[in-house]
Design a protein around this motif. Structure first.
Motif, PDB file in Angstrom:
ATOM      1  N   SER A   9     154.516 118.166   0.655  1.00 34.38           N
ATOM      2  CA  SER A   9     153.292 117.912   1.408  1.00 34.38           C
ATOM      3  C   SER A   9     152.171 118.615   0.653  1.00 34.38           C
ATOM      4  N   LEU A  10     150.977 118.585   1.181  1.00 37.25           N
ATOM      5  CA  LEU A  10     149.863 119.244   0.505  1.00 37.25           C
ATOM      6  C   LEU A  10     149.891 120.754   0.688  1.00 37.25           C
ATOM      7  N   ASN A  11     150.783 121.252   1.540  1.00 42.59           N
ATOM      8  CA  ASN A  11     150.860 122.687   1.795  1.00 42.59           C
ATOM      9  C   ASN A  11     152.078 123.360   1.169  1.00 42.59           C
ATOM     10  N   ARG A  16     147.622 123.345  -4.538  1.00 42.28           N
ATOM     11  CA  ARG A  16     147.143 122.548  -3.402  1.00 42.28           C
ATOM     12  C   ARG A  16     145.994 121.617  -3.782  1.00 42.28           C
ATOM     13  N   HIS A  37     147.087 116.276  -7.080  1.00 43.85           N
ATOM     14  CA  HIS A  37     147.401 115.004  -6.432  1.00 43.85           C
ATOM     15  C   HIS A  37     148.818 115.055  -5.871  1.00 43.85           C
ATOM     16  N   ILE A  38     149.063 114.329  -4.794  1.00 45.33           N
ATOM     17  CA  ILE A  38     150.370 114.352  -4.145  1.00 45.33           C
ATOM     18  C   ILE A  38     151.478 113.880  -5.087  1.00 45.33           C
TER      19      ILE A  38
END
Length: 213
Positions: free
Chosen positions: A11-13, A33, A36-37
Motif C-alpha cells: 500500500s502507500l503506507n 511513500r 509510484h505504487i
C-alpha cells in the motif's frame, strides 16, 4: 517444483508478505511513500524475497503478487517503461543469481492475496519509533560501538546487525528475547510495554548494554 511460495502486497503506507505460516510487514520510509505504487509493489516483492529466502540456494521459488506491472518486471528482469523499476528488478536478479535461485511470479487476485494485503494495510500500532540519527551518534560515541540493535525494523534500524519482531530484510533473527544477550554490547529502544520483560531479561542474562527508555 517450488520449494517456497511467497505472497506480497504493498500500500502507500507499508508492505506486507507471507510465506507458509510466517507473515511480516514494514512501514515505508518517507522517501518510499513518494514513489509510484508499481515501484512499491516491486520493492515489496523484493523485500519479501529477502525475508523468506535468505537461507536458501539452488532452488525454485514462486512469487504471488497482484500487480501485473511488478510481475512483468520480475519475470522479464526489466523493461524501459518505468525508469525506477529496472534498477529494482536488476537487484532481484543479482540476489537470485548469487544464490542460484530461480524465481517465477504469478498473478493473484487481491481477494486471494488477503494475508499479504492485510499485512500491508493494518493500522499503525505506534511502535515504529527511534532516536534521530544525530542523537544516536552521540549515544554510539559514548557507549558503542554496538554489536546489535535488539528491537528494530528495516525502517528504524541503527546498527549493522538487528533483531526484528517480524521477518525483515537484513535482520539477524526475530524475537530479541530468544537471543542470548550476555556476550553482546547491545543497543535497545524497545516499545514501552516490553520494558518489564527487557529488565527481566537483563537480569537473567547478566547482560550489559544501552537501553533507551
Amino acid at each position: 517444483r517450488f520449494i517456497r511460495r511467497i505472497f506480497s502486497d504493498a500500500s502507500l503506507n507499508r508492505w506486507g508478505a507471507s510465506c507458509g505460516d510466517s507473515r511480516t510487514h514494514v512501514w515505508w520510509s518517507a522517501d518510499d511513500r513518494a514513489l509510484h505504487i508499481n515501484t512499491l509493489e516491486l520493492k515489496a516483492a523484493f523485500n519479501a524475497l529477502r525475508c523468506f529466502t535468505a537461507d536458501l540456494s539452488d532452488c525454485d521459488v514462486l512469487l504471488r503478487i497482484d500487480n501485473t506491472t511488478a510481475l512483468a518486471y520480475i519475470n522479464k528482469f526489466g523493461s524501459v517503461q518505468y525508469p525506477r523499476l529496472p534498477a529494482i528488478s536488476g537487484e532481484i536478479g543479482c540476489w537470485c543469481e548469487e544464490r542460484n535461485i530461480f524465481i517465477f511470479a504469478l498473478t493473484i487476485s487481491s481477494m486471494e492475496n488477503f494475508i499479504a494485503d492485510c499485512e500491508s494495510r493494518c493500522k499503525d500500532p505506534g511502535t515504529e519509533w527511534c532516536l534521530s540519527d544525530e542523537a544516536f551518534q552521540q549515544v554510539n560515541k559514548a557507549f558503542g560501538p554496538f554489536d546489535i540493535n535488539l528491537f528494530a525494523s528495516a525502517i528504524n534500524n541503527k546498527c549493522d546487525v538487528c533483531v526484528s519482531w517480524f521477518p525483515n530484510p537484513g535482520s539477524f533473527t526475530t524475537d530479541a528475547f530468544a537471543v542470548a544477550w550476555e556476550a553482546l554490547n547491545f543497543y535497545a529502544f524497545p516499545p514501552f510495554i516490553l520494558l518489564p520483560r527487557v529488565l527481566r531479561k537483563l537480569i537473567d542474562d547478566e547482560a550489559t548494554g544501552t537501553l533507551v527508555v
